[in-house]
Design a protein around this motif. Structure first.
Motif, short mmCIF file in Angstrom:
data_model
loop_
_atom_site.label_atom_id
_atom_site.label_comp_id
_atom_site.label_asym_id
_atom_site.label_seq_id
_atom_site.Cartn_x
_atom_site.Cartn_y
_atom_site.Cartn_z
N UNK A 54 0.91 -1.16 -0.09
CA UNK A 54 -0.02 0.08 0.08
C UNK A 54 0.86 1.12 0.11
N UNK A 55 0.41 2.37 -0.44
CA UNK A 55 1.08 3.79 -0.41
C UNK A 55 0.15 4.73 -0.76
N UNK A 85 -1.97 -1.09 -3.66
CA UNK A 85 -3.09 -0.30 -3.10
C UNK A 85 -2.86 0.99 -2.99
N UNK A 86 -3.52 1.96 -3.63
CA UNK A 86 -3.02 3.46 -3.61
C UNK A 86 -4.47 4.17 -2.97
N UNK A 87 -4.21 4.66 -1.76
CA UNK A 87 -5.34 4.75 -0.85
C UNK A 87 -5.71 6.32 -1.05
N UNK A 140 2.80 -7.90 3.70
CA UNK A 140 2.18 -6.42 3.11
C UNK A 140 3.34 -5.37 3.80
N UNK A 141 3.35 -4.42 2.83
CA UNK A 141 4.15 -3.26 3.11
C UNK A 141 3.21 -1.96 2.94
N UNK A 142 3.61 -0.85 3.92
CA UNK A 142 2.59 0.32 3.64
C UNK A 142 3.91 1.18 3.51
N UNK A 143 4.04 1.88 2.46
CA UNK A 143 4.99 2.83 2.18
C UNK A 143 4.68 4.32 2.15
#
Length: 351
Positions: A54-55, A85-87, A140-143
């Motif tokens: 996600x980022x 995932x582009x939030x 899962x990574x959240x950048x």
């Protein structure tokens, strides 16, 4: 072939194996084309496994977006399936692009990954979680970018070999916290290794490059969960306190106090990030209300500020040697989120 679909909830858009001709000439041009928070799927050599990243959960933190756009343009074939995932597409698109953390009347998306999933941001978070539940990624990574300048680091709620291995793809510092704020990294509680990556400042080319190089490693290696493949030895800092302003408090960033604010911090305080501050080094100036304008949150409870800071002649000092990080000089973030986090100089919890 590009496939664009709308989810049943009408919250997310989807891109499958996007080709360069659909990505625009730059990350900003691509962002301008996006209409909603977007899920991007890229097929890997091993179709039996998926990794997720996600980022842009915050609309003013672009390193992950820049890295993903570059990676997609280069048409890499990942070792396993990739789910991106582009939030925070909505705040990111508001002119000037990539300047707003969240919508002016909206909530911080990275505080919405828990029930009751209220409002537009809650709906986006719920839809993103549904995608993760459906795909069942192996990690899962959240950048993100840090809210100020400073070195890179990672944050997790779990400290084990898998989380350290993921961290080592990007950086050599890992913050382990028991705080629960509704952040995406709490997906680790689903027994999926999950790490937040803070790449450095949003205007820092080095942060953008770190995000890209880390993504290449994350997507190309057969195994990213074993420490044998670690790039660096990972320093672990445990259970930092979160230093916040009370809601009614005021703050200024000035070389010396004007007398108008409850707390004054120097404009260059970001240089303290990950450095050790001794009890003889002032952090800033406190007003007439004293330490009552600050809270220290540890393990989801408020602690005694007197154990953290001391006031001498109007200046605020650490009560013991500390290592502070995620220091911001943005007064809006200082008010809405926090001033910084801190541990003992040894990396151990203050409480």
């Amino acid at each position: 072939m590009d496939i664009v679909a709308v989810s049943n909830s009408n919250v997310l858009d989807y891109l499958n194996d996007p080709s360069p001709r659909t990505l625009g000439r730059s990350a900003l041009e691509w962002l301008d084309q996006l209409q909603k928070p977007t899920i991007i799927r890229v097929a890997g050599r091993d179709r039996s496994r998926t990794r997720a990243m996600a980022t842009l959960l915050h609309g003013n933190e672009p390193s992950g977006l820049f890295a993903l756009h570059r990676w997609l343009l280069e048409q890499h074939t990942p070792d396993v399936n990739m789910l991106f995932l582009l939030g925070g597409v909505y705040p990111a698109k508001i002119p000037p692009m990539l300047s707003l953390r969240q919508l002016s009347e909206g909530r911080d998306l990275n505080r919405c990954f828990k029930e009751p999933f209220e409002g537009e941001e809650g709906a986006i978070a719920k839809a993103m979680l549904a995608e993760l539940h459906k795909v069942k990624p192996e990690c899962l990574l959240d950048v993100h970018n840090t809210s100020g300048t400073g070195p890179s680091f990672a944050v997790t709620i779990t400290n084990d070999a898998a989380h350290q291995a993921l961290t080592s793809l990007f950086t050599d510092r890992l913050i382990m916290t028991d705080l629960r704020l509704g952040a995406l990294m709490e997906y680790s509680e689903q027994e999926v290794p999950t790490v937040t990556i803070e790449c450095g400042g949003s205007q820092d080319d080095q942060a953008h490059q770190l995000a890209y190089e880390g993504l290449v490693r994350y997507a190309s290696r057969p195994d990213v969960l074993s420490l044998e493949k670690a790039e660096w030895d990972v320093e672990v800092l445990r259970n930092p306190i979160r230093v916040e302003l009370v809601p009614e408090a005021t703050i200024e960033y000035l070389p010396e106090p004007s007398g108008r604010a409850d707390l004054t911090l120097p404009p260059d305080i970001e240089h303290r990030n990950f450095g050790i501050v001794s009890p003889n080094e002032p952090l800033g100036w406190i007003g007439k209300k004293g330490l009552s304008v600050l809270n220290a949150i540890g393990h989801n409870r408020t602690e005694n500020m007197g154990q953290v800071f001391q006031v001498r002649e109007g200046q605020i000092f650490p009560a013991q040697a500390i290592k502070a990080f995620m220091i911001t000089t943005n007064p809006v973030i200082a008010k809405s989120d926090c001033l910084f986090y801190a541990v003992k100089a040894t990396g151990e919890p203050i409480f």
